[in-house]
Scaffold this motif. Sequence first.
Motif, mmCIF file in Angstrom:
data_model
loop_
_atom_site.group_PDB
_atom_site.id
_atom_site.type_symbol
_atom_site.label_atom_id
_atom_site.label_comp_id
_atom_site.label_asym_id
_atom_site.label_seq_id
_atom_site.Cartn_x
_atom_site.Cartn_y
_atom_site.Cartn_z
ATOM 1 N N VAL A 73 0.850 -1.198 0.000
ATOM 2 C CA VAL A 73 0.000 0.000 0.000
ATOM 3 C C VAL A 73 0.880 1.240 0.000
ATOM 4 O O VAL A 73 2.006 1.235 0.498
ATOM 5 C CB VAL A 73 -0.952 0.032 1.214
ATOM 6 N N GLY A 74 0.345 2.318 -0.563
ATOM 7 C CA GLY A 74 1.055 3.582 -0.582
ATOM 8 C C GLY A 74 0.733 4.433 0.630
ATOM 9 O O GLY A 74 -0.044 4.044 1.509
ATOM 10 N N GLU A 75 1.313 5.607 0.648
ATOM 11 C CA GLU A 75 1.122 6.543 1.758
ATOM 12 C C GLU A 75 -0.361 6.867 1.946
ATOM 13 O O GLU A 75 -1.095 7.094 0.985
ATOM 14 C CB GLU A 75 1.905 7.826 1.468
ATOM 15 N N GLY A 76 -0.800 6.838 3.187
ATOM 16 C CA GLY A 76 -2.163 7.195 3.510
ATOM 17 C C GLY A 76 -3.174 6.075 3.367
ATOM 18 O O GLY A 76 -4.369 6.284 3.564
ATOM 19 N N VAL A 77 -2.709 4.872 3.031
ATOM 20 C CA VAL A 77 -3.607 3.730 2.856
ATOM 21 C C VAL A 77 -3.427 2.760 4.016
ATOM 22 O O VAL A 77 -2.305 2.474 4.436
ATOM 23 C CB VAL A 77 -3.343 3.004 1.516
ATOM 24 N N ASP A 78 -4.515 2.244 4.531
ATOM 25 C CA ASP A 78 -4.506 1.321 5.660
ATOM 26 C C ASP A 78 -3.690 0.060 5.346
ATOM 27 O O ASP A 78 -4.015 -0.677 4.416
ATOM 28 C CB ASP A 78 -5.941 0.931 6.006
ATOM 29 N N ALA A 79 -2.645 -0.189 6.117
ATOM 30 C CA ALA A 79 -1.793 -1.355 5.895
ATOM 31 C C ALA A 79 -2.546 -2.654 6.144
ATOM 32 O O ALA A 79 -2.122 -3.722 5.696
ATOM 33 C CB ALA A 79 -0.563 -1.279 6.804
ATOM 34 N N GLY A 80 -3.664 -2.569 6.844
ATOM 35 C CA GLY A 80 -4.465 -3.763 7.093
ATOM 36 C C GLY A 80 -5.082 -4.345 5.835
ATOM 37 O O GLY A 80 -5.612 -5.462 5.857
ATOM 38 N N LEU A 81 -5.024 -3.611 4.721
ATOM 39 C CA LEU A 81 -5.556 -4.124 3.460
ATOM 40 C C LEU A 81 -4.650 -5.188 2.833
ATOM 41 O O LEU A 81 -5.099 -5.952 1.979
ATOM 42 C CB LEU A 81 -5.743 -2.972 2.458
#
Length: 325
Positions: A73-81
């Motif tokens: 994931v990129g900046e600002g995106v929930d790592a839980g994805l």
Amino acid sequence: MRAAIYETFGNPADVTKLGDVAQPNPGAGEVRIRTILSPIHNHDLWTTRGSYGYKPTLPAIGGTEAVGTIDAVGEGVDAGLVGKRVTAAGIHGTWAEFFIAQATGIVPLPDVISDEAAAQLIAMPFSAISLLDFLTVKKGDWLVQTAANGAVGKVMAALTAERGIGLVNLVRRQEAVQELTDLGMTNIVVTSDADWIDQVKAITGPDGAHAAVDSVGGDVGAGLVDVLGNEGELVVFGTATGAPMPLNSGAIIFKHITIKGFWGAKVGAAMAAEKKGKLIGDLVTLAAQGKLPLPVGGIFDLADAAKAMDAALVPGRAGKVLLRA
């Protein structure tokens, strides 16, 4: 990473080849998805030929829809994805082992939806459901569609059945009738029959159809004006033959027929996010219930992309041809 690329525009089977390209990295608000399956749509083939409304910079990776697993994931995106199985459409470069999508555009999937169905869940089904939303048909009205054996046509049958809208399904070949009958579709008319217009009128009754959708063009598309009733609407969705439509001016005038064009990408871009989310949610629900017909006409490895292009152009294929990354 491996990818199906083309360096020049032309016949898809001739110009599409396996390439080795740099793996993309997600930017702010983006996710990187490890591809499982990606379909070959007609608009993908037109893009490869250089004849679609969108022309990519060459060399280009083909594909506009896929199912896969988020791996970064990129900046600002929930790592839980990370690790979630999702589908995404309306993007570019999905005929590859990895592709990039906006985090706001991905659709999480329940386990009950197979990879084969998930790979083609958005683009054509969303075109169908947004087309139905675009039309003014309501419960009890009649709708006539050409290319009923195409992906959009099959989905349209499921959607109209859910909403109580009558549907007449036009196909160009007698061989297509059994395929649609097996899917539970009814009111099938073959336009190679000399009296196909009379057959349609016998189904819709004296008031005619409220709306018609054409994806064929030529004389068949023009003939739809004759099956419409007063204040009817004809929406041009595609042109499989590429032939001009010799429209009957008198019928258009005296029945007050409205003729419109429909380009899914344009309609989708202008649609409010809330409405788009609702329509996609409806599609996911129908797919999970097994009510959305999404057959597969073959699965090919990326290394066999050229063969897959040929397979996607075979008339009467049972469903979408998919590429496996």
